[in-house]
Design a protein around this motif. Sequence first.
Motif, PDB file in Angstrom:
ATOM      1  N   ASP A  55       0.831  -1.210   0.000  1.00 39.25           N
ATOM      2  CA  ASP A  55       0.000   0.000   0.000  1.00 39.25           C
ATOM      3  C   ASP A  55       0.864   1.258   0.000  1.00 39.25           C
ATOM      4  O   ASP A  55       0.573   2.219  -0.715  1.00 39.25           O
ATOM      5  N   VAL A  56       1.919   1.263   0.802  1.00 33.08           N
ATOM      6  CA  VAL A  56       2.814   2.423   0.860  1.00 33.08           C
ATOM      7  C   VAL A  56       3.535   2.589  -0.468  1.00 33.08           C
ATOM      8  O   VAL A  56       3.651   3.707  -0.986  1.00 33.08           O
ATOM      9  N   LEU A  57       4.019   1.502  -1.049  1.00 37.87           N
ATOM     10  CA  LEU A  57       4.697   1.597  -2.352  1.00 37.87           C
ATOM     11  C   LEU A  57       3.755   2.178  -3.410  1.00 37.87           C
ATOM     12  O   LEU A  57       4.168   3.008  -4.224  1.00 37.87           O
ATOM     13  N   ARG A  58       2.508   1.759  -3.395  1.00 44.49           N
ATOM     14  CA  ARG A  58       1.530   2.285  -4.348  1.00 44.49           C
ATOM     15  C   ARG A  58       1.326   3.786  -4.121  1.00 44.49           C
ATOM     16  O   ARG A  58       1.315   4.571  -5.074  1.00 44.49           O
ATOM     17  N   ALA A  59       1.195   4.198  -2.870  1.00 47.36           N
ATOM     18  CA  ALA A  59       0.993   5.621  -2.563  1.00 47.36           C
ATOM     19  C   ALA A  59       2.217   6.448  -2.962  1.00 47.36           C
ATOM     20  O   ALA A  59       2.077   7.538  -3.522  1.00 47.36           O
ATOM     21  N   LEU A  60       3.405   5.926  -2.687  1.00 48.65           N
ATOM     22  CA  LEU A  60       4.631   6.664  -3.029  1.00 48.65           C
ATOM     23  C   LEU A  60       4.826   6.743  -4.538  1.00 48.65           C
ATOM     24  O   LEU A  60       5.306   7.754  -5.054  1.00 48.65           O
ATOM     25  N   THR A  61       4.440   5.682  -5.244  1.00 51.17           N
ATOM     26  CA  THR A  61       4.539   5.693  -6.707  1.00 51.17           C
ATOM     27  C   THR A  61       3.536   6.685  -7.293  1.00 51.17           C
ATOM     28  O   THR A  61       3.877   7.465  -8.179  1.00 51.17           O
ATOM     29  N   THR A  62       2.318   6.666  -6.790  1.00 49.86           N
ATOM     30  CA  THR A  62       1.287   7.600  -7.257  1.00 49.86           C
ATOM     31  C   THR A  62       1.711   9.043  -7.016  1.00 49.86           C
ATOM     32  O   THR A  62       1.488   9.919  -7.853  1.00 49.86           O
ATOM     33  N   ALA A  63       2.355   9.292  -5.870  1.00 47.33           N
ATOM     34  CA  ALA A  63       2.815  10.642  -5.531  1.00 47.33           C
ATOM     35  C   ALA A  63       4.128  10.998  -6.248  1.00 47.33           C
ATOM     36  O   ALA A  63       4.645  12.096  -6.083  1.00 47.33           O
ATOM     37  N   GLY A  83      11.885  12.191 -11.472  1.00 47.12           N
ATOM     38  CA  GLY A  83      11.946  13.565 -11.957  1.00 47.12           C
ATOM     39  C   GLY A  83      12.888  13.772 -13.122  1.00 47.12           C
ATOM     40  O   GLY A  83      13.037  14.889 -13.604  1.00 47.12           O
ATOM     41  N   ASP A  84      13.524  12.726 -13.587  1.00 43.10           N
ATOM     42  CA  ASP A  84      14.336  12.836 -14.790  1.00 43.10           C
ATOM     43  C   ASP A  84      14.001  11.646 -15.686  1.00 43.10           C
ATOM     44  O   ASP A  84      13.353  10.706 -15.269  1.00 43.10           O
ATOM     45  N   ASN A  85      14.404  11.723 -16.909  1.00 51.35           N
ATOM     46  CA  ASN A  85      14.101  10.667 -17.865  1.00 51.35           C
ATOM     47  C   ASN A  85      15.340   9.812 -18.073  1.00 51.35           C
ATOM     48  O   ASN A  85      15.964   9.845 -19.113  1.00 51.35           O
ATOM     49  N   HIS A  86      15.722   9.058 -17.036  1.00 57.08           N
ATOM     50  CA  HIS A  86      16.887   8.188 -17.179  1.00 57.08           C
ATOM     51  C   HIS A  86      16.430   6.777 -17.556  1.00 57.08           C
ATOM     52  O   HIS A  86      15.251   6.455 -17.528  1.00 57.08           O
ATOM     53  N   HIS A  87      17.403   5.972 -17.923  1.00 57.92           N
ATOM     54  CA  HIS A  87      17.127   4.618 -18.382  1.00 57.92           C
ATOM     55  C   HIS A  87      17.876   3.623 -17.502  1.00 57.92           C
ATOM     56  O   HIS A  87      18.445   4.002 -16.489  1.00 57.92           O
ATOM     57  N   HIS A  88      17.876   2.357 -17.908  1.00 57.28           N
ATOM     58  CA  HIS A  88      18.500   1.313 -17.093  1.00 57.28           C
ATOM     59  C   HIS A  88      19.269   0.327 -17.952  1.00 57.28           C
ATOM     60  O   HIS A  88      18.942   0.118 -19.112  1.00 57.28           O
ATOM     61  N   ALA A 119       0.987  13.351 -26.542  1.00 55.32           N
ATOM     62  CA  ALA A 119       1.915  14.364 -26.042  1.00 55.32           C
ATOM     63  C   ALA A 119       2.974  13.593 -25.250  1.00 55.32           C
ATOM     64  O   ALA A 119       2.852  13.377 -24.047  1.00 55.32           O
ATOM     65  N   ILE A 120       3.991  13.123 -25.931  1.00 57.74           N
ATOM     66  CA  ILE A 120       5.009  12.269 -25.323  1.00 57.74           C
ATOM     67  C   ILE A 120       5.873  13.084 -24.372  1.00 57.74           C
ATOM     68  O   ILE A 120       6.380  14.133 -24.728  1.00 57.74           O
ATOM     69  N   ASP A 121       6.037  12.566 -23.143  1.00 57.75           N
ATOM     70  CA  ASP A 121       6.861  13.275 -22.164  1.00 57.75           C
ATOM     71  C   ASP A 121       7.976  12.410 -21.588  1.00 57.75           C
ATOM     72  O   ASP A 121       8.745  12.849 -20.749  1.00 57.75           O
ATOM     73  N   GLU A 122       8.069  11.152 -22.048  1.00 64.93           N
ATOM     74  CA  GLU A 122       9.097  10.272 -21.515  1.00 64.93           C
ATOM     75  C   GLU A 122       9.338   9.137 -22.495  1.00 64.93           C
ATOM     76  O   GLU A 122       8.426   8.687 -23.176  1.00 64.93           O
ATOM     77  N   ALA A 123      10.580   8.710 -22.557  1.00 64.11           N
ATOM     78  CA  ALA A 123      10.934   7.524 -23.338  1.00 64.11           C
ATOM     79  C   ALA A 123      11.614   6.544 -22.389  1.00 64.11           C
ATOM     80  O   ALA A 123      12.347   6.949 -21.493  1.00 64.11           O
ATOM     81  N   GLU A 124      11.335   5.269 -22.560  1.00 65.53           N
ATOM     82  CA  GLU A 124      11.946   4.263 -21.701  1.00 65.53           C
ATOM     83  C   GLU A 124      12.813   3.349 -22.552  1.00 65.53           C
ATOM     84  O   GLU A 124      12.342   2.742 -23.500  1.00 65.53           O
ATOM     85  N   VAL A 125      14.062   3.285 -22.186  1.00 63.31           N
ATOM     86  CA  VAL A 125      15.014   2.429 -22.880  1.00 63.31           C
ATOM     87  C   VAL A 125      15.635   1.509 -21.841  1.00 63.31           C
ATOM     88  O   VAL A 125      16.008   1.953 -20.755  1.00 63.31           O
ATOM     89  N   VAL A 126      15.734   0.233 -22.160  1.00 66.78           N
ATOM     90  CA  VAL A 126      16.410  -0.712 -21.279  1.00 66.78           C
ATOM     91  C   VAL A 126      17.532  -1.347 -22.090  1.00 66.78           C
ATOM     92  O   VAL A 126      17.309  -1.904 -23.158  1.00 66.78           O
ATOM     93  N   TYR A 127      18.729  -1.224 -21.576  1.00 65.48           N
ATOM     94  CA  TYR A 127      19.888  -1.858 -22.184  1.00 65.48           C
ATOM     95  C   TYR A 127      20.095  -3.198 -21.503  1.00 65.48           C
ATOM     96  O   TYR A 127      19.958  -3.305 -20.287  1.00 65.48           O
ATOM     97  N   TRP A 128      20.410  -4.215 -22.274  1.00 65.85           N
ATOM     98  CA  TRP A 128      20.620  -5.563 -21.739  1.00 65.85           C
ATOM     99  C   TRP A 128      22.041  -6.008 -22.043  1.00 65.85           C
ATOM    100  O   TRP A 128      22.588  -5.698 -23.091  1.00 65.85           O
ATOM    101  N   GLY A 129      22.648  -6.746 -21.143  1.00 68.89           N
ATOM    102  CA  GLY A 129      23.990  -7.276 -21.351  1.00 68.89           C
ATOM    103  C   GLY A 129      24.422  -8.025 -20.116  1.00 68.89           C
ATOM    104  O   GLY A 129      23.600  -8.494 -19.330  1.00 68.89           O
ATOM    105  N   LEU A 130      25.724  -8.143 -19.944  1.00 69.72           N
ATOM    106  CA  LEU A 130      26.289  -8.787 -18.756  1.00 69.72           C
ATOM    107  C   LEU A 130      27.027  -7.754 -17.941  1.00 69.72           C
ATOM    108  O   LEU A 130      27.816  -6.975 -18.484  1.00 69.72           O
ATOM    109  N   CYS A 131      26.802  -7.755 -16.627  1.00 62.96           N
ATOM    110  CA  CYS A 131      27.501  -6.845 -15.732  1.00 62.96           C
ATOM    111  C   CYS A 131      28.982  -7.235 -15.674  1.00 62.96           C
ATOM    112  O   CYS A 131      29.340  -8.334 -16.108  1.00 62.96           O
ATOM    113  N   PRO A 132      29.844  -6.367 -15.156  1.00 57.66           N
ATOM    114  CA  PRO A 132      31.273  -6.698 -15.093  1.00 57.66           C
ATOM    115  C   PRO A 132      31.565  -8.007 -14.357  1.00 57.66           C
ATOM    116  O   PRO A 132      32.403  -8.792 -14.790  1.00 57.66           O
ATOM    117  N   ALA A 133      30.848  -8.276 -13.277  1.00 57.98           N
ATOM    118  CA  ALA A 133      31.104  -9.509 -12.518  1.00 57.98           C
ATOM    119  C   ALA A 133      30.728 -10.744 -13.339  1.00 57.98           C
ATOM    120  O   ALA A 133      31.449 -11.751 -13.318  1.00 57.98           O
TER     121      ALA A 133
END
Length: 139
Positions: A55-63, A83-88, A119-133
């Motif tokens: 419930d708290v996660l939902r409220a914090l996400t909504t806010a 508050g920024d348009n970063h990716h992962h 009225a596009i206000d965000e783009a979501e990009v996900v990069y996939w690969g292997l981490c250094p470890a």
Amino acid sequence: MFDADALLRGAALRVTRPRLAVLTAVHEHPHADTDSIIRAVRGDLGDVSTQAVYDVLRALTTARLVRRIEPAGSVARYESRVGDNHHHVVCRSCGEIADVDCAVGDTPCLTASDDHGYAIDEAEVVYWGLCPACSAPAA
């Protein structure tokens, strides 16, 4: 400096111990899944119900105090960087996730070829690969 109390008040949310604990857990454990957040909150508060954390996660996400991300094949993850348009970038092997700032300059993949009237206000990009470890040769 991180001030959970001020963030909650700024979002017109009542300041409660569970909200403070969940917001702090998300801040201290970027890209954590719900089970990890529940463990962190219980470590801080003791007994708290799973439903209360959801419930708290939902409220914090909504806010918009936290952001929920769901990389393909992964459970929902939460982060406090909003508050920024970063990716992962996501490791295909261990599932580790890291933030990637938006590309600057020529970014054709972030400009829709046809916005279909949105009225596009965000783009979501996900990069996939292997981490250094995971990509390091076995010793």
